[in-house]
Design an enzyme around this catalytic site. Structure first.
Site: not given
Length: 472
Positions: A52, A184, A187, A273, A314, A455
């Site tokens: 990031k 993901y 890309l 993967g 994971d 707004h």
């Protein structure tokens, strides 16, 4: 020498292992943290933090090239890839050193090396044997290697075959980056390097990018990538790869029609993967069960097939997100370290299953929480509604000239509760969090429609989305 005995051993210092080791030590337990590479795990060192950080550089380059659209003239945009890389390295070092300092100050004994089981609750790290009543496995995953003819030979051409870790260490922008995989990771890196100046081709075996998403969402993301001048080949399989002096990467691909063609590039990124880091642990020696892919099977409280041994993050499969790994830490903390123990679990994996959030950091972002339409069981007695609208209906998007994207929600037609929500936009992750909170609090779509939002804000789109509700 006899094994060193600990109250608890944590294998891996990822986003659940590091805080868990600190919490165990703080509870008075003699705790060891075994790490084979660096404190912080994938997120800090190869995953969220560095990627990031680099994507932020890519966005600045994108905005600089668009500056004239806003009446700002910057001149030619140049990329200093070594500065991009150094900025990434500096932030990673800061995060890593901060984490290591905290865990050592907590009283955890940090042991660098690779552990493997040599008994039911006995581990060996190099020549050191260790035992513990409680063992926590947090060893994560690594990039998977595709079964691709010629790959090993091409890898001899130094620095031309990359994975999600090594691609971040490039000191120059690739001439033509071929990305194998349209998920993901593929890309994010594909768009990043296109913005830094590379030609990019993404090869995706499936019928759409982001294969788990709603097709309408995936099609929107695909349009954005192609608008960014990224070549995306769908329903295309990689057959073989070769290298020559004229072309460092020559990838042979086959389309759904059976026709083969060649893509010539400077670098090949393997982004198809990930695989669990369990094959080096000798889990069978300890009797720890795994599934067909090598992920450790766990109970809703993360206990493995062996009492007293747990798996976090994971390595046990399921959604591979940092925030899920950290929630695994909380499950262990609440059930094993609570000052008010209970025979009934107070926190399990079941509590999060229907409302898991995540963000794909393409630009604009793609964010999702809850269920996808295709995940919801259908029956004649259940009404399911969907609502979708383009981001150009949001005033904030028009004012910032960031109209690429959309919003989509899935709603229970009887209760009005929101079952799932997807957003594509510059701050889609933040907009998604608003809907996630509504879902967690039982606020239905009408509540969001009638909410008074500031707004102009991105969340203001949640006033208008529901005017498009229709039954599926």
């Amino acid at each position: 020498m006899p094994p060193t005995h600990y109250d608890a051993i944590v294998l891996g210092s990822g986003q659940s292992g590091t805080p868990l080791a600190s919490a165990l030590a703080a509870s008075g337990r003699k705790t060891a943290l075994v790490e084979r590479a660096h404190i912080g795990g994938c997120c800090v060192n190869e995953g969220c933090t560095p990627t990031k950080t680099m994507i932020a550089s890519g966005r600045v380059a994108y905005l600089a090239r668009r500056a004239a659209q806003y009446g700002v003239h910057c001149g030619d945009v140049g990329i200093d890839m070594q500065r991009v890389r150094q900025r990434k390295r500096d932030i990673v070092t800061s995060f890593r050193e901060g984490g290591e300092k905290r865990v050592r100050e907590a009283g955890v004994e940090v042991i660098m090396g690779e552990a493997r089981f040599v008994g039911s609750k006995t581990l060996r790290v190099a020549e050191i044997e260790m035992t513990a009543e409680m063992i926590f496995i947090n060893t994560g995953e690594r990039p998977a290697r595709p079964d691709l003819e010629g790959l090993e030979e091409v890898e001899r051409v130094e620095g031309r075959v990359l994975d999600s870790t090594s691609v971040q260490e490039l000191g120059e922008v690739p001439g033509h980056l071929i990305v194998l995989g349209g998920g993901y990771i593929g890309l994010e890196f594909g768009q990043l390097f296109r913005r830094l100046g590379a030609k990019v081709t993404i090869v995706q075996k499936g019928t759409m990018v982001l294969g788990r998403e709603d097709p309408e969402i995936a099609e929107c993301v695909l349009g954005i990538l192609r608008d960014d001048d990224i070549e995306v080949l769908l329903e295309t399989s990689a057959v073989s790869v070769a290298s020559s002096a004229e072309s460092p990467i020559k990838l042979t691909v086959e389309g759904i029609d059976g026709k083969k063609s060649e893509i010539e590039g400077s670098h090949l990124l393997l982004a198809a993967g990930r695989t669990p880091n369990t094959d080096m642990l000798d889990l069978a020696t300890a009797g720890i069960a795994t599934d067909s892919r090598g992920h450790i099977t766990v109970s809703p409280t993360l206990e493995t097939s062996i009492p007293g041994i747990y798996a976090l993050g994971d390595v046990h499969g399921g959604p591979a997100f940092t925030h899920i790994s950290y929630d695994d830490f909380r499950i262990i903390r609440d059930n094993l370290l609570s000052t008010a123990p209970s025979t009934n679990p107070v926190h399990t994996t079941a509590a999060r299953e229907k409302n898991i959030p995540y963000v794909c950091y393409t630009d604009p972002q793609m964010a999702h929480c809850g269920l996808h339409l295709h995940d919801i069981p259908r029956s004649p007695s259940r009404r399911i509604l969907t609502a979708s609208m383009p981001l150009s209906w949001v005033a904030r998007a028009l004012e910032t000239d960031e109209t690429r994207g959309m919003l989509k929600a899935v709603v229970d037609g009887d209760s009005g509760l929101i079952l799932g929500f997807s957003a594509i936009g510059p701050e889609a992750g933040e907009m998604m969090a608003v809907v996630q909170m509504a879902m967690a609090g039982g606020i239905g779509w009408e509540g969001l429609r009638e909410m008074v939002w500031a707004h102009p804000s991105w969340a203001e789109g949640l006033n208008n989305l529901w005017g498009t509700l229709k039954e599926v």
